[in-house]
Design an enzyme around this catalytic site. Structure first.
Site, PDB file in Angstrom:
ATOM      1  N   ASN A   1      -3.827 -36.796 -42.377  1.00  0.00           N
ATOM      2  CA  ASN A   1      -3.278 -38.073 -41.939  1.00  0.00           C
ATOM      3  C   ASN A   1      -1.459 -37.898 -42.577  1.00  0.00           C
ATOM      4  O   ASN A   1      -1.320 -37.912 -43.442  1.00  0.00           O
ATOM      5  CB  ASN A   1      -3.762 -39.053 -43.045  1.00  0.00           C
ATOM      6  CG  ASN A   1      -5.282 -39.404 -42.279  1.00  0.00           C
ATOM      7  OD1 ASN A   1      -5.542 -39.162 -41.255  1.00  0.00           O
ATOM      8  ND2 ASN A   1      -6.140 -39.348 -43.107  1.00  0.00           N
TER       9      ASN A   1
ATOM     10  N   HIS B   1      -3.818 -31.626 -36.995  1.00  0.00           N
ATOM     11  CA  HIS B   1      -4.298 -30.901 -38.207  1.00  0.00           C
ATOM     12  C   HIS B   1      -4.031 -29.600 -38.384  1.00  0.00           C
ATOM     13  O   HIS B   1      -3.497 -28.704 -37.443  1.00  0.00           O
ATOM     14  CB  HIS B   1      -6.069 -30.596 -37.887  1.00  0.00           C
ATOM     15  CG  HIS B   1      -6.585 -32.026 -37.747  1.00  0.00           C
ATOM     16  ND1 HIS B   1      -7.035 -32.711 -36.809  1.00  0.00           N
ATOM     17  CD2 HIS B   1      -6.634 -32.926 -38.603  1.00  0.00           C
ATOM     18  CE1 HIS B   1      -7.589 -33.983 -36.947  1.00  0.00           C
ATOM     19  NE2 HIS B   1      -7.291 -34.049 -38.022  1.00  0.00           N
TER      20      HIS B   1
ATOM     21  N   VAL C   1       0.734  -1.318   0.108  1.00  0.00           N
ATOM     22  CA  VAL C   1      -0.023   0.042   0.254  1.00  0.00           C
ATOM     23  C   VAL C   1       1.066   1.427  -0.244  1.00  0.00           C
ATOM     24  O   VAL C   1       1.427   1.476   1.291  1.00  0.00           O
ATOM     25  CB  VAL C   1      -0.419  -0.374   0.918  1.00  0.00           C
ATOM     26  CG1 VAL C   1      -1.690   1.724   1.533  1.00  0.00           C
ATOM     27  CG2 VAL C   1      -2.244  -1.271   1.477  1.00  0.00           C
TER      28      VAL C   1
ATOM     29  N   LYS D   1       9.445 -27.984 -44.646  1.00  0.00           N
ATOM     30  CA  LYS D   1       8.387 -27.302 -46.117  1.00  0.00           C
ATOM     31  C   LYS D   1       7.020 -26.856 -45.790  1.00  0.00           C
ATOM     32  O   LYS D   1       6.847 -28.146 -45.611  1.00  0.00           O
ATOM     33  CB  LYS D   1       8.995 -28.018 -47.330  1.00  0.00           C
ATOM     34  CG  LYS D   1       9.200 -27.488 -48.669  1.00  0.00           C
ATOM     35  CD  LYS D   1       9.208 -26.415 -48.539  1.00  0.00           C
ATOM     36  CE  LYS D   1       9.655 -24.983 -50.151  1.00  0.00           C
ATOM     37  NZ  LYS D   1      10.101 -26.061 -51.132  1.00  0.00           N
ATOM     38  N   HIS D   2       6.583 -25.986 -45.606  1.00  0.00           N
ATOM     39  CA  HIS D   2       5.409 -25.524 -45.851  1.00  0.00           C
ATOM     40  C   HIS D   2       4.342 -26.189 -44.511  1.00  0.00           C
ATOM     41  O   HIS D   2       3.338 -27.366 -44.400  1.00  0.00           O
ATOM     42  CB  HIS D   2       4.308 -26.435 -46.634  1.00  0.00           C
ATOM     43  CG  HIS D   2       4.548 -24.766 -47.747  1.00  0.00           C
ATOM     44  ND1 HIS D   2       4.798 -24.403 -48.253  1.00  0.00           N
ATOM     45  CD2 HIS D   2       5.441 -25.938 -48.978  1.00  0.00           C
ATOM     46  CE1 HIS D   2       4.990 -23.274 -49.209  1.00  0.00           C
ATOM     47  NE2 HIS D   2       5.235 -24.513 -50.407  1.00  0.00           N
TER      48      HIS D   2
ATOM     49  N   ARG E   1      -5.616 -42.027 -45.919  1.00  0.00           N
ATOM     50  CA  ARG E   1      -4.513 -42.952 -45.337  1.00  0.00           C
ATOM     51  C   ARG E   1      -3.580 -43.544 -46.291  1.00  0.00           C
ATOM     52  O   ARG E   1      -2.796 -43.555 -45.742  1.00  0.00           O
ATOM     53  CB  ARG E   1      -4.722 -43.637 -43.304  1.00  0.00           C
ATOM     54  CG  ARG E   1      -3.544 -43.820 -43.185  1.00  0.00           C
ATOM     55  CD  ARG E   1      -4.196 -44.660 -41.340  1.00  0.00           C
ATOM     56  NE  ARG E   1      -4.437 -43.063 -40.547  1.00  0.00           N
ATOM     57  CZ  ARG E   1      -4.233 -42.087 -40.202  1.00  0.00           C
ATOM     58  NH1 ARG E   1      -2.510 -41.777 -39.962  1.00  0.00           N
ATOM     59  NH2 ARG E   1      -4.846 -40.482 -40.115  1.00  0.00           N
TER      60      ARG E   1
END
Length: 528
Positions: A422, A528, A68, A279-280, A442
């Protein structure tokens, strides 16, 4: 709101003393009265500046271990009073409240305290209360009051005082107020996120905060605006790396470099050199080796075509021999814990190549939140830090994998965690030899990975693709036996997958018929 407002009185209370004395001297040079507290007041006085303690103004001493000191009507009245409101001015006069025209506050180092792994009680003590209260009061009254929360803004305030005879413009005060509210929001975010972890809660409200690290030329595509923000955790990686050369990183560079470094950080340096080529955001080659140049070469040989223009991540110091090998093709970014003098000299000839060093690997097991925006909201989950050991594996076929197959299966499983679903990964002797990523089926991923291995064998003049005698990892279960059969036709001898399909028995029977070894993990790695 006045276009220009004078600065006659300032309150300074900072934990970071960077630039404090220079700012104090500039304010004093314009006749500004300085109010301060604790260590800030001490630093200003030691620089020869006249400073009045806030306790002298409020009539109350600092108490409760400093908890305080500024929470007082004399302070907040001086910040919140509208200078052009007669009632406010009358209240100031009646209660002997002086206006405060500038507040300079940077908050207790809460984020740094958490980052160093402090105990609960120490973290709690580093939650600032008075600082955010003053910041918010000053920011609300930015029509008259300046609020500075970042040392980077000291220069702008000094420049305006010089240019405008001790006054600041409304445009500056408005910009400072926005910065201030963003700072308190980010600070509260850090506190609430930490508290949520302590009570193991799914918070009713979730916020995220960051500090601008870089304004980007554009995002994933030239028509998209973008920027890069850091979260204050100082975790080794692209956000904290030192860039030695090359032009600024782009949005895609940052995204792909992060993917590469997160993957290679799965491989501890003590286990030997490892290299990942991205890559990407998908790996096109991952390998270990006796030397770093061998690890790079083996990763490169998985998919030499895709490696062109890629991102390379290493788990140990970059040396000159490896740098020479990398220089053989165009590479966007190389990131490693360090780089020796020979490597720096080699890359100095490649002006367009960005070299980043991190002084360590990312902690692949550290708890983090992964966030994804959706229409009308966002999804939040724990980062995937799942790991599998040999003891976790369940052999489900008549033939058990050999020791070499087991090593390769675990290597492939580690890589699978970083490949978009996948995901199918062929591995042989500690190196990927085929990667299938991001397919809707897949079996298509299985075929693509095998086909790319065939193409590389033809390009390198090999008698057979490296998938002959390889093992295969699948990030999720095989819903049918066709993917497994395709892998067997490509030469695979063992497989690792989560299991859990309604047709597991059918898939296991197909593996037995082909003479394959197969293990279940009981864990999947969707990405994902």
């Amino acid at each position: 709101m006045p276009d220009f407002a004078p600065v006659k009185r300032a309150l300074l209370s900072v934990s970071d003393k960077t630039g404090l004395v220079e700012l104090g001297k500039a304010l004093a040079g314009h006749g500004v009265e300085l109010l301060s507290t604790g260590g800030t007041a001490k630093a200003l006085r030691e620089a020869g500046l006249d400073v009045k303690d806030v306790a002298e103004v409020t009539g109350f001493p600092e108490m409760m271990d400093g908890r305080v000191k500024t929470l007082h009507p004399v302070v907040h009245g001086g910040l919140l009073a509208l200078r052009d409101n007669d009632d406010h001015v009358a209240a100031m006069n009646e209660h002997n409240i002086g206006g405060i025209d500038l507040v300079v506050v940077n908050l207790y180092p809460f984020e740094a305290t958490v980052a160093k792994g402090a105990e609960y009680a120490e973290v709690i003590e580093n939650i600032d209360i008075g600082g955010p209260a003053m910041i918010r009061s000053a920011a609300k009254n930015h029509g008259f009051v300046n609020v500075v929360v970042d040392t980077e803004d000291y220069g702008a305030v000094i420049a305006e005082l010089e240019a405008n005879g001790g006054q600041t413009s409304y445009a500056l005060r408005q910009r400072l107020a926005q910065t201030a509210y963003a700072r308190t929001a980010a600070y509260d975010t850090a506190v609430s996120t930490w508290m949520a972890a302590q009570v193991d809660a799914t918070p009713r409200r979730r916020t995220f905060g960051g500090t601008l690290a870089q304004s980007l030329r554009y995002g994933e595509n030239p028509h998209q605006q973008a920027a890069f923000y850091t979260d204050g955790t100082n975790r080794p990686g692209v956000a904290t790396a030192q860039q030695h050369q090359g032009k600024e990183l782009s949005y895609n560079n940052i995204n792909d470099t992060d993917a590469a470094f997160e993957l290679v950080s799965e491989f501890a340096p003590a286990g030997g050199p490892a290299c990942a080529i991205i890559k990407h955001a998908n790996p096109c080659g991952v390998a270990t080796g006796a030397t770093m140049v061998e690890a790079y070469t083996r990763a490169f040989d998985c998919d030499r075509t895709s490696a062109f223009g890629g991102i390379i991540a290493l788990n140990q110091t970059l040396d000159g021999e490896t740098a020479e090998a990398i220089s053989g093709i165009f590479t966007e970014v190389v990131i490693a814990p360090g780089a020796d003098a020979d490597a720096l000299a080699v890359f100095a000839k490649k002006k367009n190549l960005r070299l980043l060093t991190t002084d360590g690997l990312a902690n692949a097991d550290a708890a983090q939140l992964a966030v994804r925006q959706v229409s009308g909201g966002f999804l939040v989950q724990d980062k995937d830090v799942g790991r599998i050991t040999r003891d976790d594996l369940k052999v489900v076929t008549k033939r058990a994998p050999s020791d070499q197959e087991l090593s390769d299966l675990l290597f492939a499983w580690t890589v699978a965690k970083h490949v978009k679903s996948n995901a199918i990964i062929y591995v042989k002797d500690g190196a990927t030899v085929g990667v299938g990523a991001g397919q809707m089926s897949r079996v298509d991923s299985t075929r693509i990975a095998a086909r790319k291995a065939q193409d590389m064998a033809e390009a390198m003049g090999l008698p057979a693709p490296l998938t002959q005698g390889s093992v295969v990892a699948s990030d999720a279960f095989f819903p049918f036996a066709d993917g497994l059969i395709t892998a067997a036709e490509a030469g695979a001898t063992a497989l690792i997958q989560p299991g859990g399909s309604m047709r597991d028995d059918e898939v296991i029977a197909a593996a037995d018929e082909a003479g394959l070894a197969m293990v279940f993990t009981g864990m999947r790695h969707f990405r994902h």
